[in-house]
Design a protein around this motif. Structure first.
Motif, PDB file in Angstrom:
ATOM      1  N   GLY A  57      25.426  31.237  15.688  1.00 46.40           N
ATOM      2  CA  GLY A  57      26.267  32.407  15.957  1.00 46.40           C
ATOM      3  C   GLY A  57      25.947  33.020  17.312  1.00 46.40           C
ATOM      4  O   GLY A  57      26.849  33.378  18.082  1.00 46.40           O
ATOM      5  N   LEU A  82      28.393  33.235  20.519  1.00 46.01           N
ATOM      6  CA  LEU A  82      28.738  34.499  21.170  1.00 46.01           C
ATOM      7  C   LEU A  82      28.501  34.404  22.680  1.00 46.01           C
ATOM      8  O   LEU A  82      29.309  34.868  23.490  1.00 46.01           O
ATOM      9  CB  LEU A  82      27.885  35.625  20.570  1.00 46.01           C
ATOM     10  CG  LEU A  82      28.200  37.030  21.047  1.00 46.01           C
ATOM     11  CD1 LEU A  82      29.663  37.378  20.779  1.00 46.01           C
ATOM     12  CD2 LEU A  82      27.284  38.037  20.353  1.00 46.01           C
ATOM     13  N   THR A 125      32.304  27.743  19.482  1.00 49.50           N
ATOM     14  CA  THR A 125      31.698  27.716  18.152  1.00 49.50           C
ATOM     15  C   THR A 125      31.282  26.315  17.720  1.00 49.50           C
ATOM     16  O   THR A 125      30.507  26.150  16.799  1.00 49.50           O
ATOM     17  CB  THR A 125      32.699  28.232  17.103  1.00 49.50           C
ATOM     18  OG1 THR A 125      33.821  27.340  17.068  1.00 49.50           O
ATOM     19  CG2 THR A 125      33.189  29.619  17.466  1.00 49.50           C
ATOM     20  N   VAL A 151      33.125  24.429  16.139  1.00 47.13           N
ATOM     21  CA  VAL A 151      33.726  24.279  14.814  1.00 47.13           C
ATOM     22  C   VAL A 151      35.231  24.088  14.997  1.00 47.13           C
ATOM     23  O   VAL A 151      35.848  24.746  15.834  1.00 47.13           O
ATOM     24  CB  VAL A 151      33.461  25.524  13.940  1.00 47.13           C
ATOM     25  CG1 VAL A 151      34.218  25.430  12.617  1.00 47.13           C
ATOM     26  CG2 VAL A 151      31.976  25.702  13.677  1.00 47.13           C
ATOM     27  N   ASP A 153      31.707  20.799  13.693  1.00 45.70           N
ATOM     28  CA  ASP A 153      31.784  20.972  12.255  1.00 45.70           C
ATOM     29  C   ASP A 153      33.191  21.373  11.874  1.00 45.70           C
ATOM     30  O   ASP A 153      34.003  21.735  12.725  1.00 45.70           O
ATOM     31  CB  ASP A 153      30.769  22.027  11.789  1.00 45.70           C
ATOM     32  CG  ASP A 153      29.392  21.419  11.586  1.00 45.70           C
ATOM     33  OD1 ASP A 153      29.267  20.588  10.666  1.00 45.70           O
ATOM     34  OD2 ASP A 153      28.473  21.767  12.348  1.00 45.70           O
ATOM     35  N   ILE A 154      33.450  21.321  10.573  1.00 44.92           N
ATOM     36  CA  ILE A 154      34.795  21.576  10.069  1.00 44.92           C
ATOM     37  C   ILE A 154      34.837  22.805   9.175  1.00 44.92           C
ATOM     38  O   ILE A 154      34.113  22.892   8.180  1.00 44.92           O
ATOM     39  CB  ILE A 154      35.289  20.363   9.246  1.00 44.92           C
ATOM     40  CG1 ILE A 154      35.499  19.162  10.152  1.00 44.92           C
ATOM     41  CG2 ILE A 154      36.576  20.693   8.506  1.00 44.92           C
ATOM     42  CD1 ILE A 154      36.655  19.293  11.114  1.00 44.92           C
ATOM     43  N   LEU A 155      35.679  23.747   9.557  1.00 45.88           N
ATOM     44  CA  LEU A 155      35.965  24.864   8.671  1.00 45.88           C
ATOM     45  C   LEU A 155      37.256  24.510   7.946  1.00 45.88           C
ATOM     46  O   LEU A 155      38.323  24.441   8.557  1.00 45.88           O
ATOM     47  CB  LEU A 155      36.144  26.153   9.489  1.00 45.88           C
ATOM     48  CG  LEU A 155      36.135  27.440   8.683  1.00 45.88           C
ATOM     49  CD1 LEU A 155      34.704  27.822   8.322  1.00 45.88           C
ATOM     50  CD2 LEU A 155      36.790  28.579   9.449  1.00 45.88           C
ATOM     51  N   ARG A 196      43.895  34.248  11.024  1.00 46.54           N
ATOM     52  CA  ARG A 196      42.570  34.755  10.673  1.00 46.54           C
ATOM     53  C   ARG A 196      41.464  33.981  11.379  1.00 46.54           C
ATOM     54  O   ARG A 196      40.590  34.579  12.025  1.00 46.54           O
ATOM     55  CB  ARG A 196      42.398  34.652   9.160  1.00 46.54           C
ATOM     56  CG  ARG A 196      41.151  35.307   8.622  1.00 46.54           C
ATOM     57  CD  ARG A 196      41.203  35.401   7.105  1.00 46.54           C
ATOM     58  NE  ARG A 196      41.331  34.108   6.477  1.00 46.54           N
ATOM     59  CZ  ARG A 196      40.337  33.246   6.335  1.00 46.54           C
ATOM     60  NH1 ARG A 196      39.135  33.584   6.753  1.00 46.54           N
ATOM     61  NH2 ARG A 196      40.521  32.088   5.785  1.00 46.54           N
ATOM     62  N   ILE A 197      41.477  32.666  11.297  1.00 42.66           N
ATOM     63  CA  ILE A 197      40.355  31.912  11.868  1.00 42.66           C
ATOM     64  C   ILE A 197      40.432  31.794  13.385  1.00 42.66           C
ATOM     65  O   ILE A 197      39.412  31.647  14.037  1.00 42.66           O
ATOM     66  CB  ILE A 197      40.198  30.510  11.225  1.00 42.66           C
ATOM     67  CG1 ILE A 197      41.375  29.597  11.554  1.00 42.66           C
ATOM     68  CG2 ILE A 197      40.014  30.610   9.717  1.00 42.66           C
ATOM     69  CD1 ILE A 197      41.178  28.166  11.083  1.00 42.66           C
ATOM     70  N   SER A 231      42.043  34.202  15.535  1.00 43.62           N
ATOM     71  CA  SER A 231      41.899  35.487  16.230  1.00 43.62           C
ATOM     72  C   SER A 231      40.483  36.025  16.089  1.00 43.62           C
ATOM     73  O   SER A 231      40.016  36.781  16.928  1.00 43.62           O
ATOM     74  CB  SER A 231      42.924  36.499  15.725  1.00 43.62           C
ATOM     75  OG  SER A 231      42.679  36.783  14.376  1.00 43.62           O
ATOM     76  N   SER A 232      39.787  35.613  15.036  1.00 43.26           N
ATOM     77  CA  SER A 232      38.399  36.051  14.899  1.00 43.26           C
ATOM     78  C   SER A 232      37.450  35.085  15.597  1.00 43.26           C
ATOM     79  O   SER A 232      36.234  35.248  15.504  1.00 43.26           O
ATOM     80  CB  SER A 232      38.036  36.152  13.425  1.00 43.26           C
ATOM     81  OG  SER A 232      38.087  34.863  12.833  1.00 43.26           O
ATOM     82  N   ASN A 233      38.037  34.092  16.264  1.00 41.95           N
ATOM     83  CA  ASN A 233      37.214  33.132  17.005  1.00 41.95           C
ATOM     84  C   ASN A 233      36.217  32.384  16.153  1.00 41.95           C
ATOM     85  O   ASN A 233      35.090  32.133  16.586  1.00 41.95           O
ATOM     86  CB  ASN A 233      36.474  33.851  18.137  1.00 41.95           C
ATOM     87  CG  ASN A 233      37.280  33.795  19.409  1.00 41.95           C
ATOM     88  OD1 ASN A 233      37.566  32.719  19.902  1.00 41.95           O
ATOM     89  ND2 ASN A 233      37.673  34.944  19.915  1.00 41.95           N
ATOM     90  N   MET A 234      36.625  32.006  14.968  1.00 42.22           N
ATOM     91  CA  MET A 234      35.725  31.216  14.128  1.00 42.22           C
ATOM     92  C   MET A 234      35.752  29.748  14.515  1.00 42.22           C
ATOM     93  O   MET A 234      34.866  28.987  14.132  1.00 42.22           O
ATOM     94  CB  MET A 234      36.133  31.329  12.654  1.00 42.22           C
ATOM     95  CG  MET A 234      36.055  32.731  12.110  1.00 42.22           C
ATOM     96  SD  MET A 234      36.450  32.765  10.336  1.00 42.22           S
ATOM     97  CE  MET A 234      34.880  32.243   9.639  1.00 42.22           C
TER      98      MET A 234
END
Lengths: 333, 333
Positions: free
Chosen positions: A50, A54, A59, A61, A94-96, A109-110, A112-115
DNA sequence: CTGAAAGCGCTTACAG
DNA sequence: CTGAAAGCGCTTACAG
């Protein structure tokens, strides 16, 4: 938790030096590097993902969006998932995995939150509502499945038109001129499963050109009803000498249906289909078929996506068709 | 990207006030809240997940570890994946799905880098090498599948022993005393697929108690060979009046095999199996069977894991068995 | 070849 | 009810 600061202290260097040793982004003297390595393995240090994300805005991901249509045969999906996951891992990602019912919402969601650094969409429909959300995201996206509008996205799919022509040519070459086609269920056409009509329309067009007849029917994809529907179609078309099945659930059920009817392939009926090697293996399908290449498609999507992440302007969006190949398993005569 | 600072500026408040408005962790006056809400929607702000994770030490992501055994029938896996994913989402978590060949390495990687708040392991074996890695992680773990040593982990599984007794009791009650059992392949036993012998041993024990005979055979799980193996077993045991199939690939192939043999269920042979409702639906299986509840198991694992994340010491580790239920589909007489 | 410092975008005691 | 500031654990110009 042990941080880069702990490592720095143990090695007697600054935190930045540890960071550079980790990334290799600047030369480090041999003895410094050794002290750092020793400290890292002694303390069991791992970079905090994390914090790194940042600081770097990466990420590592990828988002993988699945949607489950009632009218689809579940066993086919897993192969795409695995292909994407394996290809991603090989490239360090990795895979979300998101199975949200609300696809566009999940994408927003994923992203705009930069996940995630990028998104792979599986099972894309003609007017897929997720595409708009994906285009508005700052991360790039790659699709498996051809939508109406491919603008701004890398798209990969089997060339279903070419697959249809390949199959029709094959059957025509063997002298068939009365052919039955079992398509996906009507509902797939209605909700925009473009692969369904891309295949059917190309097959019909090709047949018209040869002056032969293809009778297109909707198959079923859900039990109960698959066997019944196949039987009904075969009962209607007793004069046909060849059967094309473009329907996962139906082809999986076909061996049982033909056995029951006492139909011997290819003596009584030639059969051609579309499915992956693994799918055919799972269901012991002995039919000549176009390989659908879930593995190739998943890998291509991931590879291009990662390339696009690294180099946002590496070129205009790609629409990549996998060339269909017919695997002859001797089910046609 | 727009940050919490941009929102604060637009709303004319401090960043902390925006943060508290977001989290609800302290009272905000109505007008301040309205200005903040307006700014958020105007700027299209979304909290950066990585930054939040760094500040709170919570990623709101669960790791999901899959492994694909050659000796397993792929279609069964997807149901667990979906159950876990859906349950997680309902509780506000996303899923990092890892299909790495190196399970222990993957666990160390995602836990030590703090990519996840907890880990779900699917398809756990008796001496699963991943457990040691999971125990050493600082995040809690939940297993689907019972290992030899459950220490420190929440474990969920179908009660295969009870399932076996339920099935044997059912058949014994109907007067059967010569029963064939098709187990998973030998290889599953050898690599520690405990569900295989938990079921078989309990069935044999129960049969011994009743003084009836159960002939246990290894089935196949991979093509080609599934049908052949079933036929060989049935040829050997022509005197048996009932068949128990504890093998996904074999039960999926059974209808075709029995049709071919001209065996009518339950007139000629009673059949009982174990599979989920969805699995039975996909393969149109008409057999009385114990429900394997992939959905229930997946959900339970996630729910307990999330509870454990929120409250690390909410109690000793749980070993939760799902009580088997026999769904009578009329395939026994 | 190495270090001190700023910054990534949040949250949360601490103060008022 | 609200703000200023420290801190989460990294990376990376900037300086030497």
């Amino acid at each position: 938790m042990t941080t880069i600061g702990d490592v720095a202290k143990a090695a007697g260097v600054s935190r930045s030096t540890v960071s550079y040793a980790l990334s290799g982004n600047r030369p480090i003297s041999r003895e410094t590097r050794e002290r750092i390595d020793a400290a890292i393995s002694e303390l069991g240090f791992t970079v905090n993902a994390g914090a790194r994300a940042l600081a770097t805005s990466q990420t590592m991901v990828l988002g993988l969006l699945l949607q489950f249509h009632e009218d689809e045969f579940p066993p086919a999906m897993l192969q795409y998932i695995l292909a994407v996951s394996d290809a991603a891992r090989e490239l360090g990602y990795d895979i979300l995995m998101v199975t949200d019912g609300d696809g566009p919402g999940a994408i927003r969601r994923i992203t705009s939150s930069n996940m995630v650094d990028g998104v792979v969409l599986l099972d894309v429909t003609h007017d897929d509502p997720r595409l708009e959300a994906l285009r508005q995201a700052r991360q790039p996206g790659a699709l498996v499945g051809l939508p109406r509008d491919t603008e701004g996205l890398d798209v990969f799919d089997l060339d279903f038109g070419e697959a249809a022509r390949l199959i029709v040519d094959h059957l025509y070459g063997l002298g068939h001129h009365d052919i039955v086609l079992v398509s996906p269920p009507r509902h797939v056409f209605e909700r925009g499963g473009a692969y369904a009509w891309r295949f059917r329309d190309a097959a019909l067009e090709r047949a018209a050109r040869y002056g032969i007849r293809i009778h297109a029917h909707y198959g079923e994809s859900q039990q109960p009803g698959i066997e019944r529907s196949l039987n009904a179609i075969l009962d209607t078309r007793t004069d046909a000498t060849a059967l094309i099945v473009h329907n996962d659930a139906s082809i999986a059920a076909l061996p049982g249906v033909l056995r029951e009817r006492g139909t011997v392939v290819p003596r009584d009926l030639s059969v051609v289909s579309l499915y992956s090697r693994d799918f055919g293996r799972t269901f012991l399908l002995p039919y000549t078929a176009v390989e659908t290449s879930p593995d190739g498609l998943g890998r291509k999507a991931v590879q291009h996506l990662v390339r696009r992440i690294a180099e946002p302007a590496y070129g205009p969006p790609v629409v990549g068709f996998i060339e269909p190949e017919l695997t002859d398993r001797g089910s046609t005569a």
